[in-house]
Write a protein that holds these residues in place. Sequence first.
Motif, PDB file in Angstrom:
ATOM      1  N   MET A   1      97.605  35.986  -9.281  1.00 13.31           N
ATOM      2  CA  MET A   1      98.935  35.469  -9.021  1.00 13.31           C
ATOM      3  C   MET A   1      99.071  35.154  -7.539  1.00 13.31           C
ATOM      4  SD  MET A   1     102.640  37.338  -9.549  1.00 13.31           S
ATOM      5  CE  MET A   1     102.571  37.166 -11.309  1.00 13.31           C
ATOM      6  N   THR A   6     104.514  35.806  -6.997  1.00 14.96           N
ATOM      7  CA  THR A   6     104.890  37.226  -7.008  1.00 14.96           C
ATOM      8  C   THR A   6     106.242  37.427  -6.358  1.00 14.96           C
ATOM      9  OG1 THR A   6     102.571  37.853  -6.896  1.00 14.96           O
ATOM     10  CG2 THR A   6     104.179  39.534  -6.291  1.00 14.96           C
ATOM     11  N   SER A  70     101.360  41.516 -17.472  1.00 15.21           N
ATOM     12  CA  SER A  70     101.394  40.084 -17.177  1.00 15.21           C
ATOM     13  C   SER A  70     100.890  39.801 -15.770  1.00 15.21           C
ATOM     14  CB  SER A  70     102.820  39.553 -17.372  1.00 15.21           C
ATOM     15  OG  SER A  70     103.232  39.699 -18.721  1.00 15.21           O
ATOM     16  N   ARG A  74      97.330  37.437 -14.984  1.00 16.41           N
ATOM     17  CA  ARG A  74      97.414  36.252 -14.126  1.00 16.41           C
ATOM     18  C   ARG A  74      96.344  36.280 -13.038  1.00 16.41           C
ATOM     19  NH1 ARG A  74     101.604  32.724 -13.888  1.00 16.41           N
ATOM     20  NH2 ARG A  74     101.497  32.639 -11.614  1.00 16.41           N
ATOM     21  N   ASP A  75      95.853  37.449 -12.729  1.00 18.23           N
ATOM     22  CA  ASP A  75      94.766  37.559 -11.742  1.00 18.23           C
ATOM     23  C   ASP A  75      93.385  37.534 -12.385  1.00 18.23           C
ATOM     24  OD1 ASP A  75      96.536  37.747  -9.621  1.00 18.23           O
ATOM     25  OD2 ASP A  75      96.608  39.937  -9.672  1.00 18.23           O
ATOM     26  N   GLN A  78      92.124  31.796 -15.217  1.00 18.78           N
ATOM     27  CA  GLN A  78      92.675  30.561 -14.666  1.00 18.78           C
ATOM     28  C   GLN A  78      93.265  29.680 -15.769  1.00 18.78           C
ATOM     29  OE1 GLN A  78      92.954  29.970 -11.345  1.00 18.78           O
ATOM     30  NE2 GLN A  78      92.190  32.082 -11.229  1.00 18.78           N
ATOM     31  N   GLU A  80      95.808  28.017 -17.817  1.00 20.93           N
ATOM     32  CA  GLU A  80      97.219  27.778 -17.504  1.00 20.93           C
ATOM     33  C   GLU A  80      98.176  28.168 -18.627  1.00 20.93           C
ATOM     34  OE1 GLU A  80      98.736  27.237 -14.690  1.00 20.93           O
ATOM     35  OE2 GLU A  80      96.759  27.423 -13.777  1.00 20.93           O
ATOM     36  N   ARG A  83      98.474  31.936 -18.312  1.00 20.21           N
ATOM     37  CA  ARG A  83      99.155  32.268 -17.062  1.00 20.21           C
ATOM     38  C   ARG A  83     100.650  31.904 -17.129  1.00 20.21           C
ATOM     39  NH1 ARG A  83      96.496  32.950 -12.271  1.00 20.21           N
ATOM     40  NH2 ARG A  83      97.919  31.530 -11.197  1.00 20.21           N
ATOM     41  N   ALA A  86     102.358  34.479 -19.315  1.00 21.98           N
ATOM     42  CA  ALA A  86     102.467  35.737 -18.584  1.00 21.98           C
ATOM     43  C   ALA A  86     103.600  35.670 -17.559  1.00 21.98           C
ATOM     44  CB  ALA A  86     101.144  36.063 -17.897  1.00 21.98           C
ATOM     45  N   TYR A  87     103.721  34.543 -16.873  1.00 24.65           N
ATOM     46  CA  TYR A  87     104.799  34.407 -15.890  1.00 24.65           C
ATOM     47  C   TYR A  87     106.164  34.454 -16.576  1.00 24.65           C
ATOM     48  CZ  TYR A  87     107.868  32.626 -12.301  1.00 24.65           C
ATOM     49  OH  TYR A  87     108.911  32.478 -11.424  1.00 24.65           O
ATOM     50  N   GLU A 196      92.043  36.974 -21.647  1.00 20.55           N
ATOM     51  CA  GLU A 196      93.092  36.247 -22.364  1.00 20.55           C
ATOM     52  C   GLU A 196      93.326  36.849 -23.745  1.00 20.55           C
ATOM     53  OE1 GLU A 196      91.591  32.266 -22.418  1.00 20.55           O
ATOM     54  OE2 GLU A 196      91.292  32.275 -20.235  1.00 20.55           O
TER      55      GLU A 196
END
Length: 257
Positions: A1, A6, A70, A74-75, A78, A80, A83, A86-87, A196
């Motif tokens: 992230m 963050t 989450s 994200r770390d 890659q 999308e 990610r 998760a966001y 994932e």
Amino acid sequence: MTRSATNRTYWAAGAAVVLAALFAVGATFATADGPDDAGPSGARTPALYSPDAGFARDMAVHHQQAVEMSFIVRDRTQDEPVRGLAYDIANTQANQRGMLLGWLDLWGLPKVVADEPPMSWMESTESAGSTGSTGSTGSTGSMDSMGSMGPMGSMGPSEGHAGHGGHAAKPGALMPGMATKEELDRLGSSSGRDAEVLYLQLMTDHHKGGVAMAQGCAKQCRTPAERALAQGMVEAQQSELKLMADMLRQRGAAPRE
């Protein structure tokens, strides 16, 4: 992230606490009618062991683990779509967690009660939710909301509790649907497709437990705004369960049994 992502998430979570206090003030006055703060439906400031307070405490902990899982994934990838999911989960549940903790602050209730097992509020009688006193039963203690738990709300192997809504907490998990420390360690050491798939499986379990908990509040809680929030959680997480099942199929995997 990224640092900016963050910062945005934590800013949103902090703002949610302020907004929750304002929202809860309106909700409290909306349910009050008369000098004893009891409305025609019997709603009033929730008692210490009421479903309203118990749900707020337990779901705040439950959400915290979803937010941290989450952040981890994200770390570790890659991809999308993962990610982005998760966001969205981190941002939504951080905001909802802020609302729940804000209500507890407004009600003058602790965020942790030392003698209250997780999910015990789901066995409460309806009358427990309408008791006006906020400390009239049992002995209590308060601490930081995550102070008595291991990383991200996990527990030792023998500390799990009985489930709710037909869902049992697995050994090492604080509440139904929550991941164990070992599972979180695996997520943190995985990468790419493995991360994932594990994230989607863990979050599927997490959402199933969260939906059952939110359904309990939608039926038992007496604060209208909290019931509405709980019902919104049910609908949103059920939609995300379908999305995550599709994402797992795209990766040649499936939810865990």
